[in-house]
Motif scaffolding. Structure first.
Motif, PDB file in Angstrom:
ATOM      1  N   ALA A 149      -2.488   4.184   6.743  1.00 35.68           N
ATOM      2  CA  ALA A 149      -2.405   3.251   5.753  1.00 35.68           C
ATOM      3  C   ALA A 149      -3.534   2.099   5.658  1.00 35.68           C
ATOM      4  CB  ALA A 149      -0.973   2.671   5.376  1.00 35.68           C
ATOM      5  N   SER A 175       0.843  -1.208  -0.058  1.00 39.23           N
ATOM      6  CA  SER A 175       0.073  -0.155   0.074  1.00 39.23           C
ATOM      7  C   SER A 175       0.754   1.314   0.183  1.00 39.23           C
ATOM      8  CB  SER A 175      -1.001  -0.197   1.313  1.00 39.23           C
ATOM      9  OG  SER A 175      -1.691   1.062   1.048  1.00 39.23           O
ATOM     10  N   GLN A 216       4.836   9.527   4.694  1.00 36.32           N
ATOM     11  CA  GLN A 216       4.253   8.960   3.563  1.00 36.32           C
ATOM     12  C   GLN A 216       5.194   8.343   2.583  1.00 36.32           C
ATOM     13  OE1 GLN A 216       2.691  12.343   1.225  1.00 36.32           O
ATOM     14  NE2 GLN A 216       4.643  12.746   0.493  1.00 36.32           N
ATOM     15  N   VAL A 238       1.561   4.685   2.638  1.00 34.55           N
ATOM     16  CA  VAL A 238       1.229   5.448   3.566  1.00 34.55           C
ATOM     17  C   VAL A 238       0.910   6.789   3.394  1.00 34.55           C
ATOM     18  CG1 VAL A 238       2.464   5.994   6.129  1.00 34.55           C
ATOM     19  CG2 VAL A 238       2.851   3.860   4.959  1.00 34.55           C
TER      20      VAL A 238
END
Length: 163
Positions: free
Chosen positions: A156, A42, A49, A44
């Motif tokens: 996330a 994924s 990030q 974040v």
């Protein structure tokens, strides 16, 4: 770099060694179905990030115990966690506990059909306030986490598939 990995690990640990208990055949079978390797990825969002990739290995053990070990790789580091999930027949609930990087947590799961959901909210940690949800949903596992600290909210949603 290690600090970032530790901050991202804390919300995951919230859901991650419970006391042994006897479970019925139905609960044993449900947990044993998660044995194997699960992979998820994924992005974040927030102050920390970047991409995240995780591997969860589940091993079914005697007494209905499901032991797991997870590794997640972030842009700026890697972290690991481990734990156990059981069904406590006496309390009629799923229980989990886990540890990693010196932090230990426990939690309870709610069954609905063939899914089990573990949620913990507003846990004070040395990194901030953490919340997370993990859903064991048959052919998938979903992990969502949020960490709020003085830099903002990091979160996330990671979807795992077996294989």
């Amino acid at each position: 770099m290690r600090s970032l990995a530790l901050k991202l690990l804390v919300p995951m640990l919230i859901l991650s060694l419970a006391a042994p208990a006897q479970a019925g055949p139905k609960e044993d079978k449900l947990l044993a179905g998660y044995a194997g390797t699960w992979r998820g990825a994924s992005t974040v969002s927030g102050p920390m990030q970047g991409p995240v990739e995780c591997v969860l290995n589940f091993n079914a053990e005697s007494g209905g115990k499901l032991r797991y070990a997870g590794d997640c790789t972030f842009d700026k580091g890697k972290t690991a966690f481990r734990g156990t999930i059981i069904y406590n027949d006496g309390a009629k609930r799923y229980e989990t506990a886990g540890s990693g990087q010196g932090v230990s947590v426990t939690g309870f799961g709610k069954a609905s059909g063939s899914s089990i959901t573990f949620s913990v909210a507003n846990v004070e940690t040395s990194y901030g306030v953490a919340s997370s949800t993990m859903v064991l949903a048959g052919s998938s596992i979903k992990l969502s986490f949020k960490l709020v600290d003085k830099k903002g909210t990091t979160s996330a949603n990671i979807n795992f598939k077996k294989g």
